[in-house]
Scaffold this motif. Structure first.
Motif, PDB file in Angstrom:
ATOM      1  N   GLY A 107      38.072  24.739  49.015  1.00 50.24           N
ATOM      2  CA  GLY A 107      36.676  24.935  49.002  1.00 50.24           C
ATOM      3  C   GLY A 107      36.201  26.409  49.406  1.00 50.24           C
ATOM      4  O   GLY A 107      36.803  27.116  50.020  1.00 50.24           O
ATOM      5  N   GLY A 108      35.001  26.856  48.819  1.00 54.84           N
ATOM      6  CA  GLY A 108      34.617  28.247  48.993  1.00 54.84           C
ATOM      7  C   GLY A 108      35.032  28.995  47.789  1.00 54.84           C
ATOM      8  O   GLY A 108      35.519  28.585  46.606  1.00 54.84           O
ATOM      9  N   SER A 109      35.306  30.270  48.201  1.00 52.84           N
ATOM     10  CA  SER A 109      35.637  31.348  47.338  1.00 52.84           C
ATOM     11  C   SER A 109      37.070  31.307  47.102  1.00 52.84           C
ATOM     12  O   SER A 109      38.167  31.399  48.114  1.00 52.84           O
ATOM     13  N   ASN A 110      37.518  31.478  45.661  1.00 51.28           N
ATOM     14  CA  ASN A 110      38.947  31.515  45.476  1.00 51.28           C
ATOM     15  C   ASN A 110      39.111  32.852  44.473  1.00 51.28           C
ATOM     16  O   ASN A 110      38.355  33.072  43.694  1.00 51.28           O
ATOM     17  N   THR A 111      40.371  33.625  44.478  1.00 50.90           N
ATOM     18  CA  THR A 111      40.564  34.497  43.513  1.00 50.90           C
ATOM     19  C   THR A 111      41.695  34.021  42.468  1.00 50.90           C
ATOM     20  O   THR A 111      42.559  33.440  42.833  1.00 50.90           O
ATOM     21  N   LEU A 112      41.120  34.524  41.264  1.00 52.30           N
ATOM     22  CA  LEU A 112      42.102  34.242  40.175  1.00 52.30           C
ATOM     23  C   LEU A 112      42.292  35.836  39.433  1.00 52.30           C
ATOM     24  O   LEU A 112      41.538  36.176  38.948  1.00 52.30           O
ATOM     25  N   VAL A 113      43.724  35.992  39.261  1.00 57.18           N
ATOM     26  CA  VAL A 113      43.895  37.165  38.389  1.00 57.18           C
ATOM     27  C   VAL A 113      44.592  36.766  37.349  1.00 57.18           C
ATOM     28  O   VAL A 113      45.768  36.213  37.547  1.00 57.18           O
ATOM     29  N   LEU A 114      44.192  36.954  36.208  1.00 54.98           N
ATOM     30  CA  LEU A 114      45.115  36.807  35.022  1.00 54.98           C
ATOM     31  C   LEU A 114      45.973  37.974  34.701  1.00 54.98           C
ATOM     32  O   LEU A 114      45.476  39.133  34.597  1.00 54.98           O
ATOM     33  N   ARG A 142      49.553  41.540  39.210  1.00 52.79           N
ATOM     34  CA  ARG A 142      48.444  42.010  40.367  1.00 52.79           C
ATOM     35  C   ARG A 142      48.006  43.483  39.797  1.00 52.79           C
ATOM     36  O   ARG A 142      48.806  44.329  39.370  1.00 52.79           O
ATOM     37  N   GLY A 143      46.791  43.539  39.942  1.00 49.45           N
ATOM     38  CA  GLY A 143      46.303  44.968  39.624  1.00 49.45           C
ATOM     39  C   GLY A 143      45.568  44.715  38.104  1.00 49.45           C
ATOM     40  O   GLY A 143      44.945  45.728  37.615  1.00 49.45           O
ATOM     41  N   SER A 144      45.699  43.513  37.651  1.00 51.41           N
ATOM     42  CA  SER A 144      45.357  43.284  36.155  1.00 51.41           C
ATOM     43  C   SER A 144      43.614  43.645  36.382  1.00 51.41           C
ATOM     44  O   SER A 144      42.969  43.204  37.495  1.00 51.41           O
ATOM     45  N   PRO A 145      43.013  44.073  35.396  1.00 49.19           N
ATOM     46  CA  PRO A 145      41.390  44.249  35.229  1.00 49.19           C
ATOM     47  C   PRO A 145      40.585  42.592  35.385  1.00 49.19           C
ATOM     48  O   PRO A 145      39.435  42.726  35.620  1.00 49.19           O
ATOM     49  N   PHE A 146      41.325  41.771  35.142  1.00 45.01           N
ATOM     50  CA  PHE A 146      41.028  40.391  34.829  1.00 45.01           C
ATOM     51  C   PHE A 146      41.073  39.660  36.260  1.00 45.01           C
ATOM     52  O   PHE A 146      41.875  38.812  36.349  1.00 45.01           O
ATOM     53  N   GLU A 147      39.968  39.976  37.087  1.00 44.14           N
ATOM     54  CA  GLU A 147      40.201  39.350  38.297  1.00 44.14           C
ATOM     55  C   GLU A 147      38.743  38.647  38.365  1.00 44.14           C
ATOM     56  O   GLU A 147      37.654  39.253  38.179  1.00 44.14           O
ATOM     57  N   PHE A 148      38.738  37.352  38.926  1.00 42.15           N
ATOM     58  CA  PHE A 148      37.675  36.583  38.920  1.00 42.15           C
ATOM     59  C   PHE A 148      37.758  35.913  40.425  1.00 42.15           C
ATOM     60  O   PHE A 148      38.431  35.617  40.897  1.00 42.15           O
ATOM     61  N   GLU A 149      36.395  35.468  40.643  1.00 43.71           N
ATOM     62  CA  GLU A 149      35.980  34.640  41.764  1.00 43.71           C
ATOM     63  C   GLU A 149      35.908  33.149  41.426  1.00 43.71           C
ATOM     64  O   GLU A 149      34.913  33.302  40.577  1.00 43.71           O
ATOM     65  N   LEU A 150      36.473  32.274  41.677  1.00 42.78           N
ATOM     66  CA  LEU A 150      36.177  30.912  41.482  1.00 42.78           C
ATOM     67  C   LEU A 150      35.482  30.262  42.843  1.00 42.78           C
ATOM     68  O   LEU A 150      36.383  30.166  43.744  1.00 42.78           O
ATOM     69  N   ARG A 151      34.283  29.631  42.718  1.00 39.45           N
ATOM     70  CA  ARG A 151      33.638  29.315  43.985  1.00 39.45           C
ATOM     71  C   ARG A 151      33.824  27.770  43.787  1.00 39.45           C
ATOM     72  O   ARG A 151      33.270  27.202  42.706  1.00 39.45           O
ATOM     73  N   VAL A 152      34.189  27.137  44.757  1.00 36.52           N
ATOM     74  CA  VAL A 152      34.555  25.546  44.797  1.00 36.52           C
ATOM     75  C   VAL A 152      33.607  24.980  45.686  1.00 36.52           C
ATOM     76  O   VAL A 152      33.663  25.351  46.898  1.00 36.52           O
TER      77      VAL A 152
END
Length: 82
Positions: free
Chosen positions: A60-67, A70-80
């Motif tokens: 629950g709350g904020s989660n991070t996802l990097v495609l 590590r260090g990839s520019p494709f970093e997202f915040e998934l809020r649940v």
């Protein structure tokens, strides 16, 4: 597989065509690696690619996802919200 989000990538490539999916497994919301080459990082934990784990739970709350790596520019915040 059907993709619901298309992202443009360029060299050095980080994203696979069918990279990850957010889904429910055994009643829990997870990120599933769909067979990507480099994998992904969910809340600091690597999945897919050369890593053994295929799923990572989302809390629950904020989660991070990097495609990709590590260090990839494709970093997202998934809020649940539960």
């Amino acid at each position: 597989g059907v993709n619901e989000l298309l992202l443009e990538d360029s060299k050095p490539f980080q994203i696979s065509r069918n990279h990850v999916a957010v889904r429910t497994v055994d009643g829990r919301l997870v990120v599933e690696d769909r067979g990507s080459y480099l994998g992904a990082v969910v809340n600091g934990d690597p999945i897919g690619g050369k890593h053994g784990e295929r799923y990572a739970p989302l809390g629950g709350g904020s989660n991070t996802l990097v495609l990709g790596e590590r260090g990839s520019p494709f970093e997202f915040e998934l809020r649940v919200t539960l």
